[in-house]
Design an enzyme around this catalytic site. Sequence first.
Site, PDB file in Angstrom:
ATOM      1  N   LYS A  69      13.781 -52.253  -2.981  1.00  0.00           N
ATOM      2  CA  LYS A  69      13.457 -51.802  -4.250  1.00  0.00           C
ATOM      3  C   LYS A  69      12.692 -50.666  -4.424  1.00  0.00           C
ATOM      4  CE  LYS A  69      15.010 -55.684  -7.166  1.00  0.00           C
ATOM      5  NZ  LYS A  69      14.773 -56.527  -8.382  1.00  0.00           N
ATOM      6  N   ASP A 105      16.337 -54.278 -14.227  1.00  0.00           N
ATOM      7  CA  ASP A 105      15.728 -55.746 -14.224  1.00  0.00           C
ATOM      8  C   ASP A 105      14.611 -55.569 -15.394  1.00  0.00           C
ATOM      9  OD1 ASP A 105      16.782 -56.742 -11.794  1.00  0.00           O
ATOM     10  OD2 ASP A 105      15.169 -55.978 -10.589  1.00  0.00           O
ATOM     11  N   GLY A 128       3.259 -62.379  -7.540  1.00  0.00           N
ATOM     12  CA  GLY A 128       4.021 -61.309  -6.973  1.00  0.00           C
ATOM     13  C   GLY A 128       3.664 -60.101  -7.167  1.00  0.00           C
ATOM     14  N   SER A 129       3.752 -59.027  -6.202  1.00  0.00           N
ATOM     15  CA  SER A 129       3.282 -57.717  -6.358  1.00  0.00           C
ATOM     16  C   SER A 129       4.305 -56.617  -6.001  1.00  0.00           C
ATOM     17  CB  SER A 129       1.877 -57.661  -5.661  1.00  0.00           C
ATOM     18  OG  SER A 129       2.203 -57.677  -4.471  1.00  0.00           O
ATOM     19  N   GLY A 130       5.604 -57.227  -5.656  1.00  0.00           N
ATOM     20  CA  GLY A 130       6.698 -56.195  -5.072  1.00  0.00           C
ATOM     21  C   GLY A 130       7.465 -55.548  -6.437  1.00  0.00           C
ATOM     22  N   GLY A 131       8.750 -54.956  -5.976  1.00  0.00           N
ATOM     23  CA  GLY A 131       9.367 -54.338  -6.976  1.00  0.00           C
ATOM     24  C   GLY A 131       9.661 -55.134  -8.378  1.00  0.00           C
ATOM     25  N   MET A 132      10.189 -56.459  -8.132  1.00  0.00           N
ATOM     26  CA  MET A 132      10.690 -57.386  -9.230  1.00  0.00           C
ATOM     27  C   MET A 132       9.359 -57.612 -10.241  1.00  0.00           C
ATOM     28  SD  MET A 132      12.621 -58.870 -11.176  1.00  0.00           S
ATOM     29  CE  MET A 132      14.156 -59.303 -10.413  1.00  0.00           C
TER      30      MET A 132
END
Length: 271
Positions: A69, A105, A128-132
């Site tokens: 992402k 999203d 979490g710390s990614g795209g989502m």
Amino acid sequence: MNQLDKDTLLCISLSGRPSNIGTRFHNYLYGELGLNFVYKAFTTNDLQAAVGGIRALGIRGAGVSMPFKEQIIEYVDVMHESASVIESVNTVVNENGVLHAYNTDYQAIANLLRDNALPHSLSVAVAGSGGMAKAVVAAVRDYGFTDVTVVARNETTGRAVAKQYGFDWQPELGAARPGLLINATPVGMAGGPEADDLAFELDAIDAAEAVFDVVAMPAATPLIRAAAERHKTVITGAEVIALQAAEQFVLYTGVRPSPEEIRRASEYSRS
């Protein structure tokens, strides 16, 4: 599904762990609405080449999942606001060789928070710390939550996401017991190394009023099962994927299915 011919438009997904959910969702609606499209899921070890293939072969659109992402940003041409604001892409639309990037999203998550009418006073932890996670944190802020903590083992990305939206970062939940727990990590995802794990400890789930897991496969993740057993308000990744896929469908085809058609497609995608 319609008979394929030279005029059939291809849409794909790019994911580290492809599933049949999006494939079945989109193909069901193509058949239901009589559209000359077909959808196929892929994974890749060469994202740049895959994106080049989208452009060169006239692939109409691509859904983008973990871990691509953020990586895909450097290969697209136009970043629309939904993607640029959170620096994360989950949808690419090919307009005559020009690749447009969006993030559906965010809208799906925002809609689910609104539809569940969660109190703005709840404290929130986002794992979490990614795209989502970026989409989640942006939606949480815009919904009106103010007491929010990003919980991420990666200090660099965790601090960055928290700072971007004016929230705090912690490497672990620790003794905090928020009213709303949101998992935006792969923990609990079928086929992964943490498929049987809980994203949050049981006593944190006990203390929460609501639990939201963005993992879509399975719909009943270990976290969702534990929360449901404790009679918490639960929001599932299956709900997220249906809503975001419906918005992708509109971007690809220009056709908006009815809520009933979306419901049937979502059910079919998991049958």
